[in-house]
Design a protein around this motif. Structure first.
Motif, PDB file in Angstrom:
ATOM      1  N   THR A  96       0.852  -1.186   0.000  1.00  0.00           N
ATOM      2  CA  THR A  96       0.000   0.000   0.000  1.00  0.00           C
ATOM      3  C   THR A  96       0.884   1.231   0.000  1.00  0.00           C
ATOM      4  O   THR A  96       1.883   1.269   0.710  1.00  0.00           O
ATOM      5  CB  THR A  96      -0.918   0.028   1.229  1.00  0.00           C
ATOM      6  N   CYS A  97       0.498   2.212  -0.781  1.00  0.00           N
ATOM      7  CA  CYS A  97       1.251   3.476  -0.867  1.00  0.00           C
ATOM      8  C   CYS A  97       0.401   4.618  -0.332  1.00  0.00           C
ATOM      9  O   CYS A  97      -0.836   4.552  -0.314  1.00  0.00           O
ATOM     10  CB  CYS A  97       1.660   3.773  -2.307  1.00  0.00           C
ATOM     11  N   ARG A  98       1.078   5.654   0.072  1.00  0.00           N
ATOM     12  CA  ARG A  98       0.397   6.839   0.606  1.00  0.00           C
ATOM     13  C   ARG A  98       1.055   8.085   0.031  1.00  0.00           C
ATOM     14  O   ARG A  98       2.271   8.257   0.140  1.00  0.00           O
ATOM     15  CB  ARG A  98       0.495   6.849   2.126  1.00  0.00           C
ATOM     16  N   ASN A  99       0.242   8.916  -0.596  1.00  0.00           N
ATOM     17  CA  ASN A  99       0.766  10.142  -1.189  1.00  0.00           C
ATOM     18  C   ASN A  99       0.983  11.204  -0.116  1.00  0.00           C
ATOM     19  O   ASN A  99       0.309  11.227   0.918  1.00  0.00           O
ATOM     20  CB  ASN A  99      -0.181  10.683  -2.251  1.00  0.00           C
ATOM     21  N   TYR A 100       1.917  12.084  -0.404  1.00  0.00           N
ATOM     22  CA  TYR A 100       2.229  13.172   0.519  1.00  0.00           C
ATOM     23  C   TYR A 100       1.250  14.309   0.295  1.00  0.00           C
ATOM     24  O   TYR A 100       1.261  14.976  -0.753  1.00  0.00           O
ATOM     25  CB  TYR A 100       3.664  13.655   0.300  1.00  0.00           C
ATOM     26  N   SER A 140       4.932   9.277  -0.118  1.00  0.00           N
ATOM     27  CA  SER A 140       5.644   9.589   1.128  1.00  0.00           C
ATOM     28  C   SER A 140       5.899   8.340   1.957  1.00  0.00           C
ATOM     29  O   SER A 140       6.935   8.219   2.609  1.00  0.00           O
ATOM     30  CB  SER A 140       4.857  10.600   1.954  1.00  0.00           C
ATOM     31  N   ASP A 141       4.962   7.381   1.964  1.00  0.00           N
ATOM     32  CA  ASP A 141       5.098   6.160   2.746  1.00  0.00           C
ATOM     33  C   ASP A 141       4.697   4.965   1.886  1.00  0.00           C
ATOM     34  O   ASP A 141       3.771   5.072   1.069  1.00  0.00           O
ATOM     35  CB  ASP A 141       4.220   6.192   4.006  1.00  0.00           C
ATOM     36  N   ILE A 142       5.358   3.850   2.111  1.00  0.00           N
ATOM     37  CA  ILE A 142       5.003   2.620   1.410  1.00  0.00           C
ATOM     38  C   ILE A 142       5.158   1.445   2.367  1.00  0.00           C
ATOM     39  O   ILE A 142       6.166   1.320   3.067  1.00  0.00           O
ATOM     40  CB  ILE A 142       5.862   2.418   0.144  1.00  0.00           C
ATOM     41  N   PHE A 143       4.111   0.613   2.432  1.00  0.00           N
ATOM     42  CA  PHE A 143       4.084  -0.568   3.293  1.00  0.00           C
ATOM     43  C   PHE A 143       3.967  -1.802   2.420  1.00  0.00           C
ATOM     44  O   PHE A 143       3.190  -1.821   1.457  1.00  0.00           O
ATOM     45  CB  PHE A 143       2.886  -0.485   4.250  1.00  0.00           C
ATOM     46  N   MET A 164       9.022   5.311   5.681  1.00  0.00           N
ATOM     47  CA  MET A 164       8.254   6.501   6.033  1.00  0.00           C
ATOM     48  C   MET A 164       9.067   7.761   5.776  1.00  0.00           C
ATOM     49  O   MET A 164      10.280   7.777   5.991  1.00  0.00           O
ATOM     50  CB  MET A 164       7.846   6.454   7.510  1.00  0.00           C
ATOM     51  N   MET A 165       8.380   8.792   5.324  1.00  0.00           N
ATOM     52  CA  MET A 165       9.053  10.071   5.115  1.00  0.00           C
ATOM     53  C   MET A 165       9.479  10.672   6.445  1.00  0.00           C
ATOM     54  O   MET A 165      10.595  11.171   6.582  1.00  0.00           O
ATOM     55  CB  MET A 165       8.130  11.039   4.370  1.00  0.00           C
ATOM     56  N   TYR A 166       8.584  10.626   7.430  1.00  0.00           N
ATOM     57  CA  TYR A 166       8.888  11.135   8.770  1.00  0.00           C
ATOM     58  C   TYR A 166       8.415  10.109   9.790  1.00  0.00           C
ATOM     59  O   TYR A 166       7.427   9.404   9.573  1.00  0.00           O
ATOM     60  CB  TYR A 166       8.198  12.481   9.043  1.00  0.00           C
ATOM     61  N   GLU A 167       9.105  10.054  10.917  1.00  0.00           N
ATOM     62  CA  GLU A 167       8.709   9.158  11.991  1.00  0.00           C
ATOM     63  C   GLU A 167       7.818   9.916  12.971  1.00  0.00           C
ATOM     64  O   GLU A 167       8.145  10.096  14.144  1.00  0.00           O
ATOM     65  CB  GLU A 167       9.950   8.596  12.691  1.00  0.00           C
TER      66      GLU A 167
END
Length: 473
Positions: free
Chosen positions: A205-209, A216-219, A271-274
């Motif tokens: 699954t991907c998540r756009n910023y 921005s994030d990919i799982f 992750m882009m940021y923690e």
């Protein structure tokens, strides 16, 4: 990224620090392959790259700081893979420009000069410079055309020099570009990663910023890890590791274990940021791997990280959140060394107590609290701990308010399958880093190392848990 600074070719640039350069376009600053910037930077005899930037992600005004390419000092990696480097091109050049966004939503920057002089001579020939020597778009297209019929790299470099006699490209650039093209073609790093996940039947699954088009994030999770997680979901351990890719993205790993103490990886997240927003999204993706709510983990173990602790309570409200005993002991010891300072303190025998001896005494009292197996023992050990630390009330308040959680008496009231520390995920990280050939590689290259590790674990797990047909009479 190269930035143009107008100066004479014959003398070293010397800009007055108080001056403000004319407004320039952010697109020019943000385009490292701009032909005009490359050409004029070459005439100046030095190259400028991005030192630091912020695109208004943390509530601050957008800015960009550019420095000389050979500014700063060389930093060695903690994990040495070769002999110690004797020299470096870094000479701590202090040249610095800083640009601020004038109007939000537009691409105009006001450039101020932080320090306008260099501590080195200008180069007549910029051979060997990474930024100047990199291929421009036209050279890259021409190189890909020659890579199809398998033209030798030395002939590729000769043809590039014939097309542009001022090029600073070296044979190393040609080898690297050809190697990347033969592996992933014209795809970007993220595109090749997604293609590899689809080909190997991963669940991802991907998540756009925000509202932008970039990820921005990919799982992602291995099919075998999902099957094992739905079978052995009693305990879930998660932790982040760093220094695994050249983008410096934290890698969050989800780990569990079987009833025979076999450790397996469930999924990974770049992750882009923690931050809590990103960690919550990753936990929700992990939760969706379970087929029903009855399979939700009974225990979730994390380190003493506020983002992880808060997100576990949100995503798994019925699960028991445990803090890693190792991280807690390390935090208590560090706090003890700073707060429990001994100044002319004497024992019952009249001898002066050394600081190290006092720290050992306090930590033994703390370990007795952690090992309390009954409520009465816990109360007695807490009273003894307060007596030992009666001179340091601030330290006692810190322990009572933040650290009195994973006591053995309460931890053993839930089924945790011996998951009381993050040692299992640390063990998985150690196994992963044995597969990583380059800690500064790109995402697709590092994913191949993760895939090799997961395939190895899958093969081993199949020998431990045979399919049902092996038990047919």
């Amino acid at each position: 990224m190269d930035v143009l600074v107008d100066a004479s070719i014959d003398k070293q640039p010397d800009i007055v620090p108080s001056s403000v350069l004319p407004v320039v376009s952010l697109e020019v600053l943000d385009d490292p392959e701009n032909a005009k910037v490359r050409e004029k930077a070459r005439k100046l005899g030095f190259t400028i790259v991005i030192g630091k930037s912020d695109k208004d992600d943390n509530g601050r005004s957008a800015f960009v700081t550019v420095i000389c390419e050979i500014g700063g000092s060389y930093r060695e990696y903690k994990r040495k893979t070769r002999c110690k480097i004797a020299g470096s091109v870094k000479c701590e050049c202090t040249f610095r420009l800083r640009g601020y966004l004038l109007i939000a939503g537009e691409c105009d920057l006001s450039i101020k000069v932080g320090y306008g002089t260099h501590n080195h001579d200008m180069a007549d020939v910029l051979k060997g410079h990474k930024t100047v020597g990199s291929l421009n778009p036209n050279e890259r297209v021409h190189l890909y055309e020659m890579a199809e019929p398998k033209v030798p790299p030395r002939q590729m470099l000769t043809n590039l020099r014939k097309r542009n006699k001022h090029t600073s490209t070296t044979i190393k650039h040609v080898y690297n570009a050809t190697h990347r093209y033969r592996i992933r073609g014209l795809r970007t790093d993220m595109q090749h990663l997604l293609k590899s996940l689809v080909e190997n039947e991963y669940v991802y699954t991907c998540r756009n910023y925000r509202d932008f088009d970039y990820i921005s994030d990919i799982f992602w999770a291995h099919p075998n890890g999902i099957k094992l997680f739905n079978t052995f979901s009693t305990g879930l351990v998660l932790d982040s590791t760093y220094n695994t890719n050249k983008y410096r993205l934290p890698l969050l790993e989800f780990v569990a274990n079987t009833f025979t103490q076999l450790i397996f990886s469930i999924g990974f997240t770049y992750m882009m940021y923690e931050k809590e927003e990103h960690v919550t999204w990753a936990l929700e993706r992990c939760r969706k791997l379970l087929h029903s709510k009855d399979l939700y983990p009974k225990v979730v173990v994390t380190d003493h990280d506020n983002a992880l602790m808060n997100d576990v309570d949100t995503v798994f409200p019925e699960s028991t959140a445990l803090l890693c005993e190792y991280h807690i002991e390390r935090n208590v010891r560090a706090k003890c060394k700073t707060d429990c300072k001994v100044n002319d303190l004497k024992g019952k025998d009249g001898k002066v107590i050394k600081p190290n001896s006092m720290v050992k005494t306090i930590m033994r009292a703390w370990e007795d609290i952690m090992d309390s197996d009954t409520e009465k023992t816990y109360v007695d050990n807490c009273n003894r701990f307060k007596v030992v630390c009666e001179k340091w009330h601030k330290f006692v308040e810190y322990v009572e308010s933040t650290m009195l959680g994973p006591v053995k008496y309460w931890v053993n009231q839930v089924m945790h399958m011996e998951n009381t520390t993050t040692n299992r995920v640390e063990s998985a990280y150690n196994r992963l880093k044995n597969y990583l050939t380059n800690i500064m590689g790109d995402l697709s290259t590092n994913w191949e190392s993760v895939h090799d590790m997961l395939e190895s674990v899958t093969t081993y797990s199949h020998t431990r848990f045979l399919p049902d047909e092996h038990y047919h009479a």
